[in-house]
Each structure stands twice: as structure tokens, then as C-alpha cells.
Write an enzyme that holds these catalytic residues in place. Structure first.
Site, PDB file in Angstrom:
ATOM      1  N   LYS A 251      -6.946 -16.718   1.709  1.00  0.00           N
ATOM      2  CA  LYS A 251      -6.642 -15.914   0.511  1.00  0.00           C
ATOM      3  C   LYS A 251      -5.683 -16.660  -0.416  1.00  0.00           C
ATOM      4  CE  LYS A 251      -3.329 -12.445   0.768  1.00  0.00           C
ATOM      5  NZ  LYS A 251      -2.346 -12.594  -0.310  1.00  0.00           N
ATOM      6  N   ASN A 252      -4.596 -17.189   0.163  1.00  0.00           N
ATOM      7  CA  ASN A 252      -3.549 -17.763  -0.679  1.00  0.00           C
ATOM      8  C   ASN A 252      -3.908 -19.125  -1.266  1.00  0.00           C
ATOM      9  OD1 ASN A 252      -2.103 -15.492  -0.248  1.00  0.00           O
ATOM     10  ND2 ASN A 252      -0.608 -16.395   1.163  1.00  0.00           N
TER      11      ASN A 252
ATOM     12  N   CYS B  92       2.487  -6.714  -2.978  1.00  0.00           N
ATOM     13  CA  CYS B  92       3.126  -6.032  -1.846  1.00  0.00           C
ATOM     14  C   CYS B  92       4.626  -5.891  -2.102  1.00  0.00           C
ATOM     15  CB  CYS B  92       2.902  -6.814  -0.551  1.00  0.00           C
ATOM     16  SG  CYS B  92       1.269  -6.566   0.155  1.00  0.00           S
TER      17      CYS B  92
ATOM     18  N   ASP C 268       4.718 -14.712   6.416  1.00  0.00           N
ATOM     19  CA  ASP C 268       3.515 -13.871   6.495  1.00  0.00           C
ATOM     20  C   ASP C 268       3.073 -13.604   7.938  1.00  0.00           C
ATOM     21  OD1 ASP C 268       3.454 -13.655   3.777  1.00  0.00           O
ATOM     22  OD2 ASP C 268       1.717 -14.936   3.461  1.00  0.00           O
TER      23      ASP C 268
ATOM     24  N   VAL D   1      12.982 -15.569   3.786  1.00  0.00           N
ATOM     25  CA  VAL D   1      12.205 -15.791   2.555  1.00  0.00           C
ATOM     26  C   VAL D   1      12.219 -14.570   1.632  1.00  0.00           C
ATOM     27  CG1 VAL D   1       9.947 -16.445   1.615  1.00  0.00           C
ATOM     28  CG2 VAL D   1      10.759 -17.484   3.745  1.00  0.00           C
TER      29      VAL D   1
ATOM     30  N   ARG E 266      -6.792  -5.993   1.544  1.00  0.00           N
ATOM     31  CA  ARG E 266      -6.340  -6.967   0.537  1.00  0.00           C
ATOM     32  C   ARG E 266      -6.429  -8.393   1.068  1.00  0.00           C
ATOM     33  NH1 ARG E 266      -0.946  -5.666  -2.540  1.00  0.00           N
ATOM     34  NH2 ARG E 266      -1.659  -7.675  -3.292  1.00  0.00           N
TER      35      ARG E 266
HETATM   36  C1  UD1 Z   1       3.225 -16.723  -1.642  1.00  0.00           C
HETATM   37  C2  UD1 Z   1       2.146 -16.040  -0.838  1.00  0.00           C
HETATM   38  C3  UD1 Z   1       2.759 -14.993   0.078  1.00  0.00           C
HETATM   39  C4  UD1 Z   1       3.844 -15.612   0.943  1.00  0.00           C
HETATM   40  C5  UD1 Z   1       4.851 -16.380   0.085  1.00  0.00           C
HETATM   41  C6  UD1 Z   1       5.863 -17.153   0.907  1.00  0.00           C
HETATM   42  C7  UD1 Z   1       0.268 -16.143  -2.361  1.00  0.00           C
HETATM   43  C8  UD1 Z   1      -0.686 -15.412  -3.226  1.00  0.00           C
HETATM   44  N1  UD1 Z   1       1.208 -15.401  -1.761  1.00  0.00           N
HETATM   45  O1  UD1 Z   1       3.835 -15.711  -2.439  1.00  0.00           O
HETATM   46  O2  UD1 Z   1       1.727 -14.463   0.901  1.00  0.00           O
HETATM   47  O3  UD1 Z   1       4.524 -14.603   1.646  1.00  0.00           O
HETATM   48  O4  UD1 Z   1       4.170 -17.328  -0.759  1.00  0.00           O
HETATM   49  O5  UD1 Z   1       5.226 -18.039   1.768  1.00  0.00           O
HETATM   50  O6  UD1 Z   1       0.160 -17.331  -2.173  1.00  0.00           O
HETATM   51  N2  UD1 Z   1      11.232 -16.336  -5.951  1.00  0.00           N
HETATM   52  C9  UD1 Z   1      12.177 -16.265  -6.953  1.00  0.00           C
HETATM   53  N3  UD1 Z   1      11.797 -16.583  -8.227  1.00  0.00           N
HETATM   54  C10 UD1 Z   1      10.529 -16.988  -8.527  1.00  0.00           C
HETATM   55  C11 UD1 Z   1       9.583 -17.075  -7.499  1.00  0.00           C
HETATM   56  C12 UD1 Z   1       9.963 -16.735  -6.214  1.00  0.00           C
HETATM   57  O7  UD1 Z   1      13.323 -15.898  -6.707  1.00  0.00           O
HETATM   58  O8  UD1 Z   1      10.248 -17.257  -9.703  1.00  0.00           O
HETATM   59  C13 UD1 Z   1      11.622 -15.962  -4.581  1.00  0.00           C
HETATM   60  C14 UD1 Z   1      10.849 -14.739  -4.083  1.00  0.00           C
HETATM   61  O9  UD1 Z   1      11.431 -13.540  -4.507  1.00  0.00           O
HETATM   62  C15 UD1 Z   1      10.927 -14.932  -2.584  1.00  0.00           C
HETATM   63  C16 UD1 Z   1      10.869 -16.447  -2.438  1.00  0.00           C
HETATM   64  O10 UD1 Z   1      11.233 -16.987  -3.705  1.00  0.00           O
HETATM   65  O11 UD1 Z   1      12.141 -14.439  -2.084  1.00  0.00           O
HETATM   66  C17 UD1 Z   1       9.512 -16.976  -2.022  1.00  0.00           C
HETATM   67  O12 UD1 Z   1       8.537 -16.573  -2.959  1.00  0.00           O
HETATM   68  P1  UD1 Z   1       7.265 -17.459  -3.297  1.00  0.00           P
HETATM   69  O13 UD1 Z   1       7.236 -18.658  -2.416  1.00  0.00           O
HETATM   70  O14 UD1 Z   1       7.195 -17.643  -4.755  1.00  0.00           O
HETATM   71  O15 UD1 Z   1       6.099 -16.492  -2.846  1.00  0.00           O
HETATM   72  P2  UD1 Z   1       4.787 -16.130  -3.643  1.00  0.00           P
HETATM   73  O16 UD1 Z   1       4.233 -17.352  -4.302  1.00  0.00           O
HETATM   74  O17 UD1 Z   1       4.997 -14.903  -4.428  1.00  0.00           O
END
Ligand code: UD1
Length: 416
Positions: free
Chosen positions: A22-23, A116, A304, A326, A396
Site C-alpha cells: 500500500k505505502n 488514521c 505500523d 514515531v 483500507r
Molecule cells: C508513512 C506511512 C505510514 C507509516 C509512517 C511511518 C504511507 C502512506 N504511510 O506515513 O503507514 O506509519 O510513514 O513509517 O506511506 N511529521 C511531521 N511533519 C511532517 C511530516 C511528518 O512532524 O511534515 C511527523 C509525523 O507527525 C510523525 C512522524 O513525522 O510523528 C512520521 O511521519 P511520516 O514518516 O511522515 O509518516 P507518513 O508519511 O504520514
């Protein structure tokens, strides 16, 4: 509202085919906006998040067709239309269209993303990257309006190795002039899959899979055929369910190099493995015991997989400690496990799980996708019947989840 019903199950047994990730699929679908033609993406999982992403692509003028497990995405007539909240509110990955739209059209306007509820999940790191490349943005009425013509490569340091920010900045910079360097970037396998796709299209990206990615801008990208990598979280979920039930299963279509943190923790708990090509047999014929887990960016233990492992650790010998680093709000499933007789105490980002609890079936509710998977694992090893509300969450991210488990001899079904 659909429900999953699980009756006390036997150990899982048999073979299961793992679907595409998915990701990986979500950002690569968005990346098709960077080309001007017909891309063929194979091994796409049949899950609701992908269907929403396809609707978003259609709202941007792309022609999207499904053929078996492939998607044919023609982006020749795409346009930088506004992506409304009714679409972005459903999946966080919706924000990944902004990088490609800025690169191709110099503008993107999308409602802030949903997804989520596992933390505040801001997009500040994505925006910081876009601004470094020369964009401006405004946030008004819940919409992020980004514009930037003639993007220029820069060195961008991420305060946290965010997966989404790394992907969005990579996609925004592939057509920029000069060299972009993303430092302290994410190194997840899904980042490498996106870089592989973009490089096949003609991009010049180096260092994916490390903490520093270098991108030399090119003039244009051309459409290609690409096969999505196997879903390491789906694989980890089935492996954890096999250990929790004391079963023996073979997973087909897995990449073990993506799963080493999970397999090493499962082996500490008591699992054994036989590997053969892209197949992995996992079984558990020893007494299972406790372990401590800290979630980290790749190659650390994936956030995850945190809730699924927690469900397994309820039934092992000894006390385990899980630390979530995380996301700040990823223990919402624990009160539901406690309804099933789990003995867990939470203090901030730390959960202490006293194993040895005999889980019993109860009516519970999934609070997010992976929380739902944890409750299924708990239900598979609980005594009596478990009913899981909000089963939509599982659709999902897990393709044919209850069917795959039934084929592995679980007594499970879904009530729509
Ligand atoms: C992706 C995955 C999700 C997984 C996560 C961490 C997809 C579609 N989803 O989510 O399943 O749990 O990686 O492995 O690929 N953060 C900030 N600012 C930002 C972006 C992120 O503070 O602009 C923080 C987030 O709140 C979180 C952390 O960074 O605490 C990690 O988030 P991130 O790695 O960006 O996760 P996603 O890409 O949303």
C-alpha cells in the site's frame, strides 16, 4: 458499519500470498502525474485507500483503469485542479499529489489531508521542502495553496526522516533545475520503490535507501511499466498472527531484507523460519517469551507493526515494554485489548505488557487500520467469540484479509 467475527481459532496453517505494498503504491500512483502518458503499475493491492487515490487522480484529469491487479494511469490530460476535502480527508497520502503537481504545473491546491488518527500528523516538513525549492504557500479555509514556477534544487535538511516529506520533496524536485539534496531523509523500502519508478521514467535520483538522497533535475519524465514491491507490513501481520496462534504458515511474495527487524523480534519471541527464494515459512514450536520493542524509522522496528506485536505479547511468558517513538497517539487500541483481558499499562509513549494473560473474546472496536489488525490477532488466540466493530479500517490496508485468514484455517468472517 461492518464487523469482523472471530471464533476461537486453531493454529494458522497453510500458504498465503502477500499483496503489493500500500505505502509504495500510493506515492507511485501520485508520481504518474509527473509523466505525460500511460503508466502501467502492477501488483496493486485491492484496498480502499488505493481506490480513494485513484479517485483523486481522476479528479486531476487522469484516466485510470484497473486490469486484474494492474492499474493503467494515463496522465496526458491531467490538470492542477483543486483536490477537495471529501477526498483528502479520507487518506493522508492524498497530500502526495502536491509534489508532482508543483513540479509539472507550478501549482497545487489540496485540502489538508486526513487519514488514521494516530497523532497530529502535520505537513510542515513537506512545506519546508517546497519552500526551499522556491515555492510559496498559503493555508486558508483548510486548503494548502502552493505555487512555484522554475523550481531550483537546494540542500534540504529534514528535522525528522518523514516518509511522506521525503517522497513529496523527491517528486517536487525531479524536474527542478540543478541539484537537490535531501539530508536526514527516510530510507524505507517504499522510498526506494518510488526512486526506482522515477529513475525508470528518466529521473536522476541517487542514494535512495540511505539518509541522503541526491536528485539532479531532468527536463521530462516518460511513462513506464513498474511492479510494486510486496507489502512488508501485511507480511509482518500474518507472521505475527502465525506465532500468536502457535501455527505454521508459508508466505509467498515477500522480500526478507525489508523485514529483518520484524523477523529478529519474532525469533526472540520464539518463532523459527525457513527461507526459500521469495517464500518464507514461519512456525512456533517453542514457549513464547517476552521482548522489548522500540519503534523507529527504517531499518528500525516499524511503527505500523507495533500494535500487532503488542497483541502477540499479551500471550507470552514474561513482561514486555513497547516504546512508540514515531507517532504520539498510537496506543488507542490498548483499552480494546484490555476488554479482552489483556494486562497492559500505558504511560505516555511506553506500554508495559504483562504476558501470561489468557485473552477472552469480547466486542471491541478498531480505532485505526493497524489497531484493527491487532484486534484480529488477539481474537484469533482468545477463548470464545470476538466481534470487531469498524472493520472498514482493515479494508483500507489489507487485501481480502478475512478470506486469506480463512484459507489459513481461521474461523473468521466479515458482516457487511
Ligand atoms: C508513512 C506511512 C505510514 C507509516 C509512517 C511511518 C504511507 C502512506 N504511510 O506515513 O503507514 O506509519 O510513514 O513509517 O506511506 N511529521 C511531521 N511533519 C511532517 C511530516 C511528518 O512532524 O511534515 C511527523 C509525523 O507527525 C510523525 C512522524 O513525522 O510523528 C512520521 O511521519 P511520516 O514518516 O511522515 O509518516 P507518513 O508519511 O504520514
Amino acid at each position: 458499519m461492518s464487523k469482523i467475527v472471530i471464533n476461537s481459532s486453531n493454529p494458522l496453517n497453510g500458504k498465503v500470498e502477500i499483496s503489493g505494498a500500500k505505502n509504495s503504491a500510493l506515492p507511485i500512483i501520485a508520481a504518474c502525474l509527473l509523466t505525460n502518458g500511460r503508466n502501467i503499475l502492477e501488483n496493486i493491492p485491492d484496498i480502499s485507500d488505493i481506490r480513494v487515490m485513484c479517485e483523486i487522480m481522476q479528479s486531476l484529469g487522469c484516466d485510470v483503469k484497473k486490469e486484474g491487479d494492474s492499474l493503467i494511469i494515463d496522465s496526458a490530460n491531467s490538470k492542477p485542479n483543486i483536490v477537495p476535502y471529501e477526498l483528502t480527508g479520507k487518506i493522508r497520502a492524498s497530500f502526495l499529489v502536491s509534489g508532482p503537481l508543483i513540479a509539472r504545473f507550478g501549482k497545487a491546491k489540496t485540502a489538508l489531508p486526513g487519514g488514521c488518527s494516530i497523532g497530529t500528523r502535520p505537513v510542515d516538513l513537506h512545506l519546508k521542502g517546497f519552500v526551499s525549492l522556491g515555492c510559496h504557500y498559503e493555508i486558508d479555509d483548510g486548503y494548502v495553496d502552493i505555487s512555484g514556477n522554475k523550481l531550483t534544487g537546494k540542500v534540504i535538511y529534514l528535522d525528522f526522516p518523514s516518509v511522506g516529506a521525503t517522497q513529496n520533496i523527491m517528486m517536487a524536485s525531479v524536474l527542478a533545475s540543478g541539484k537537490t539534496v535531501i539530508e536526514n531523509c527516510a530510507s524505507e523500502p517504499e522510498i526506494c520503490d518510488l526512486a526506482d519508478f522515477l529513475n525508470k521514467c528518466g529521473a536522476d535520483i541517487n542514494g535512495a535507501g540511505t539518509d541522503k538522497i541526491t536528485i539532479y533535475g531532468v527536463d521530462k519524465l516518460s511513462p513506464v511499466r513498474h511492479r510494486i514491491i510486496p507489502d512488508r507490513i501485511e507480511a509482518g501481520t500474518f507472521m505475527t498472527a502465525a506465532v500468536a496462534t502457535g501455527g505454521r504458515i508459508t508466505l509467498k511474495n515477500v522480500n526478507l531484507t525489508h523485514l529483518s527487524s520484524v523477523t529478529s523480534k519474532l525469533s526472540e519471541i520464539g518463532a523459527s523460519f525457513n527461507e526459500f527464494s521469495d517464500e518464507l515459512t514461519i512456525y512456533c514450536d517453542r514457549t513464547t517469551k517476552s521482548t522489548d520493542i522500540k519503534t523507529m524509522p527504517f531499518p528500525g522496528f516499524p511503527t505500523d507493526m507495533q500494535s500487532q506485536i503488542a497483541a502477540l505479547l499479551c500471550n507470552v511468558k514474561g513482561t514486555s515494554v513497547i516504546t512508540e517513538t514515531v507517532f504520539e497517539n498510537r496506543f488507542m487500541y490498548i483499552p480494546e485489548l484490555i476488554r479482552m483481558n489483556a494486562d497492559i499499562k500505558v504511560d505516555g509513549r511506553v506500554a508495559v505488557i504483562n504476558g501470561n494473560s489468557k485473552l477472552v473474546g469480547a466486542e471491541v472496536s478498531a480505532t485505526d487500520l493497524r489497531a484493527g489488525a491487532a484486534l484480529v490477532i488477539a481474537g484469533l488466540c482468545a477463548k470464545g467469540r470476538t466481534i470487531i466493530n469498524n472493520a472498514e479500517y482493515l479494508k483500507r490496508g489489507y487485501c481480502s484479509f478475512t478470506k486469506k485468514l480463512t484459507d489459513l484455517c481461521a474461523d473468521i468472517y466479515i458482516e457487511e
